[in-house]
Scaffold this motif. Structure first.
Motif, short mmCIF file in Angstrom:
data_model
loop_
_atom_site.label_atom_id
_atom_site.label_comp_id
_atom_site.label_asym_id
_atom_site.label_seq_id
_atom_site.Cartn_x
_atom_site.Cartn_y
_atom_site.Cartn_z
N PHE A 45 0.83 -1.20 0.00
CA PHE A 45 0.00 0.00 0.00
C PHE A 45 0.87 1.25 0.00
O PHE A 45 0.62 2.20 -0.75
CB PHE A 45 -0.92 -0.01 1.22
CG PHE A 45 -1.91 1.12 1.25
CD1 PHE A 45 -3.13 1.02 0.60
CD2 PHE A 45 -1.63 2.30 1.93
CE1 PHE A 45 -4.05 2.06 0.62
CE2 PHE A 45 -2.53 3.35 1.95
CZ PHE A 45 -3.75 3.23 1.30
N VAL B 114 -0.25 -1.54 -9.92
CA VAL B 114 -0.94 -1.80 -8.66
C VAL B 114 -1.61 -3.17 -8.70
O VAL B 114 -1.54 -3.94 -7.71
CB VAL B 114 -1.97 -0.70 -8.35
CG1 VAL B 114 -2.79 -1.07 -7.11
CG2 VAL B 114 -1.26 0.63 -8.12
N LEU C 148 -6.93 -0.74 -2.96
CA LEU C 148 -5.95 -0.83 -4.05
C LEU C 148 -6.58 -1.42 -5.30
O LEU C 148 -6.35 -0.91 -6.42
CB LEU C 148 -4.75 -1.68 -3.60
CG LEU C 148 -3.76 -1.03 -2.64
CD1 LEU C 148 -2.62 -1.99 -2.32
CD2 LEU C 148 -3.21 0.27 -3.20
#
Length: 620
Positions: free
Chosen positions: A425, A519, A588
């Motif tokens: 994160f 991501v 995320l």
């Protein structure tokens, strides 16, 4: 009609005194915000102010300055908490914590500075700005009965930057360090300090050379009218409000305008000379009332500093220097479309990443290359890799960067080492901050055009820094960032946005798409292409293939009715073995899928990405 004399006096006093709305202290649990221009501490006499001070595009330092503006409208800074690590212009705060500590946070996320006074059994903690310009953190310890004993937990006078104020002592534990330039407040190369011989000296401590130059190094102490034992083995220096300076090594002088009633400061200047200044309040100008060296040309490193400095801002290396530093380019640590990266050790002992550019045809002329380097050198952000120098020699083009201990994100994700969900994160947040700076905050619009795990490097604390941003397309801010044209497709297959293939205008949204793919890769541990390689048809249209995006969406659809870890267990990297922060992983995935929308207008900007990620943290 004449104004009564008593009314004139009142009006004059009101104009000289600080506004009734200003404050000189901050209590426990309170904070100052970078976004509130009125969040400023003012000393009771109104002479000094403390708060967030702009040092660049969306870059702020917490500082103390003289409240009175100079003739050109500027303020005189006398102290900075975070001169080498400016904070963001949004969500950053200075906080007086309940545990007695004083901290500075960047964008509400990262602590960049602390007074280090936490975890003490104290009460009634408060931060106050004194009339002397000293920022003091006070606390009280209860005694028997109702009386309290106030103690100083921390004070700015113990930690000077480049300036000394009246009655502020320069000790063996402190030194004055010049700013890099008049417009760059970060630490420079010149220092005023006590050496181990108890002498007060000036030192040039540059990237390559380091040498003492005042007093003349060939003079013995008594020849320079100094004595290392004038006051025993003490090491401290101070000057009073009249301009009388005394040091324990015997150095003593008086200001040319010696006397009370004048604001004064002793500053280690950017040109390497230490000077005592007096303020002409009527003219709003500082005048020199004493200086260490009458002939500035004798300051060591002045010519060298001008040659090296931040026109370009970094050092020019010879090809042989870098060849030697890298042991004939023998230790390869990475490679990409623009070049090969080698590990090296510079002459001053710094470990560096040396990039040998292999597409030299893209950098035909020395002037073109230098223009691009100048732009790269002007970019400064904690989540962008720092460039230390370059080489332009014949056909050779090399770049010298800081070395990152943990290599690239790609290497870490593919290794046996496991990044936990909190680290993933934080890497996502830091990378977003670096890209947002390139897109929206620096002097030039910069599109990275090749965001991928190989170009996200990790330092010793696994904090990310975006690399290779300087070799992409630079766009003039005045021209906007929505109508650029590129002569060729840029990027890496699997991370490239549809615009590249569909021949659409290239905007910052191509980086947003690539960021979303990165991501997703961090969350899942899978590369963008699963089972099939992403391909393109002959007519340039994207083919429908089963890639990482489709795979994630399918899994989410299959588990749509499940919540929490159940809906993520088939998506999250198996290396985590089911142990992860559900809320962090959910946000995320949500942000990443928004970033990889095929319609670029549906994608958020990088600053919006940061807001979504930080909102999650603040909500918790």
């Amino acid at each position: 009609m004449r104004t009564p004399i008593f009314l004139v006096i009142i009006l004059v006093l009101q104009s000289l005194s600080p506004s009734s709305s200003t404050i000189s202290s901050l209590k426990k649990g309170s904070s100052l915000s970078v976004e509130k221009t009125d969040d400023v501490l003012v000393s009771p006499n109104g002479v000094f102010s403390a708060g967030f001070y702009s040092v660049g595009e969306n870059a702020f330092c917490f500082a103390i300055w003289f409240t009175q503006r100079l003739h050109d409208g500027s303020h005189t800074i006398v102290w900075m908490a975070n001169r080498d690590q400016p904070v963001n212009g949004r969500l950053s705060k200075l906080k007086v914590l309940k545990n007695g500590d004083l901290i500075l946070t960047d964008a509400g996320q990262l602590d960049v500075w602390s007074a280090g006074t936490g975890n003490r059994s104290i009460s009634n903690v408060q931060l106050q700005l004194n009339n002397t310009g000293n920022l003091v953190l006070l606390g009280s310890e209860s005694k028997t009965g109702s009386s309290e004993n106030f103690i100083t937990l921390w004070q700015s006078f113990d930690w000077p930057t480049d300036t000394l104020l009246p009655h502020q002592r320069l000790t063996r534990y402190a030194k004055l360090v010049s700013s890099r330039s008049r417009s760059n407040y970060s630490s420079g190369y010149y220092k005023l300090f006590f050496d181990n011989d108890n002498f007060l000296k000036l030192l040039y401590d540059g990237p390559v050379l380091s040498s003492l130059y005042w007093p003349d190094p060939w003079l013995i102490g008594w020849q320079a009218k100094r004595s290392p034992y004038a006051y025993g083995r003490e090491r401290n220096a101070v000057f009073n409000t009249s301009g009388h300076f005394q040091s324990t090594d015997g150095l003593e002088f008086r200001a040319a305008d010696y006397g009370v009633g004048v604001q004064r400061r002793l500053t280690m200047d950017v040109d390497g000379n230490a000077r005592l200044y007096s303020l002409d309040e009527k003219k709003g100008r500082w005048t020199v009332s004493w200086q260490a060296m009458a002939q500035p040309c004798r300051v060591h490193g002045v010519a060298r500093q001008r040659l090296l400095i931040l026109n370009t801002g970094f050092r020019k290396f010879t090809y042989n220097e870098l060849k030697k530093a890298s042991r004939n380019f023998s230790h390869e640590i990475g490679r990409g479309g623009s070049g090969i990266i080698y590990k090296g050790v510079l002459q001053d002992g710094r470990v560096a990443a040396i990039k040998l550019l292999i597409n030299e045809a893209n950098y035909h002329g020395k002037e073109e290359f230098m223009v691009e380097l100048t732009t790269i050198g002007s970019l400064n952000h904690m989540n962008l890799i720092e460039m230390w120098g370059y080489c332009v020699e014949g056909k050779h083009r090399l770049l010298v960067y800081e070395y990152m201990e943990h290599g690239s994100l790609a290497e870490t994700l593919s290794s046996s080492q496991t990044l936990n969900s909190h680290q993933r994160f934080d890497i996502a947040v830091g990378t977003a901050k670096g890209l947002a700076y390139l897109h929206e905050e620096c002097l030039e619009w910069v599109l990275h055009c090749d965001v991928k795990p190989q170009n996200i490097l990790l330092d010793g604390d696994y904090q990310p820094k975006v690399a290779d941003f300087g070799l992409s397309k630079l766009l003039n801010r005045a021209g906007g960032n929505s109508n650029s044209s590129f002569s060729r497709i840029r990027g890496t297959r699997g991370y490239m946005a549809p615009e590249w293939i569909l021949n659409l205008h290239i905007t910052s949204k191509v980086d947003v798409y690539s960021y979303g793919m990165v991501v997703l890769e961090m969350v899942t541990g899978k590369t963008p292409m699963i089972g099939h390689h992403t391909g393109f048809s002959n007519d340039g249209e994207m083919m429908e293939v089963r890639g990482l995006v489709n795979w994630v969406r399918e899994k989410i659809s299959e588990n749509g009715r499940r919540k929490g870890s159940d809906s993520l267990e088939k998506i999250v990297d198996p290396k985590l073995q089911g142990e992860f922060d559900v809320a962090k992983m959910e946000v995320l995935v949500d942000v990443a899928l928004r970033c990889v929308e095929e319609d670029r207008d549906a994608r958020p900007t990088m600053s919006q990405v940061i807001e979504m990620l930080l909102r999650h943290e603040n909500d918790r």
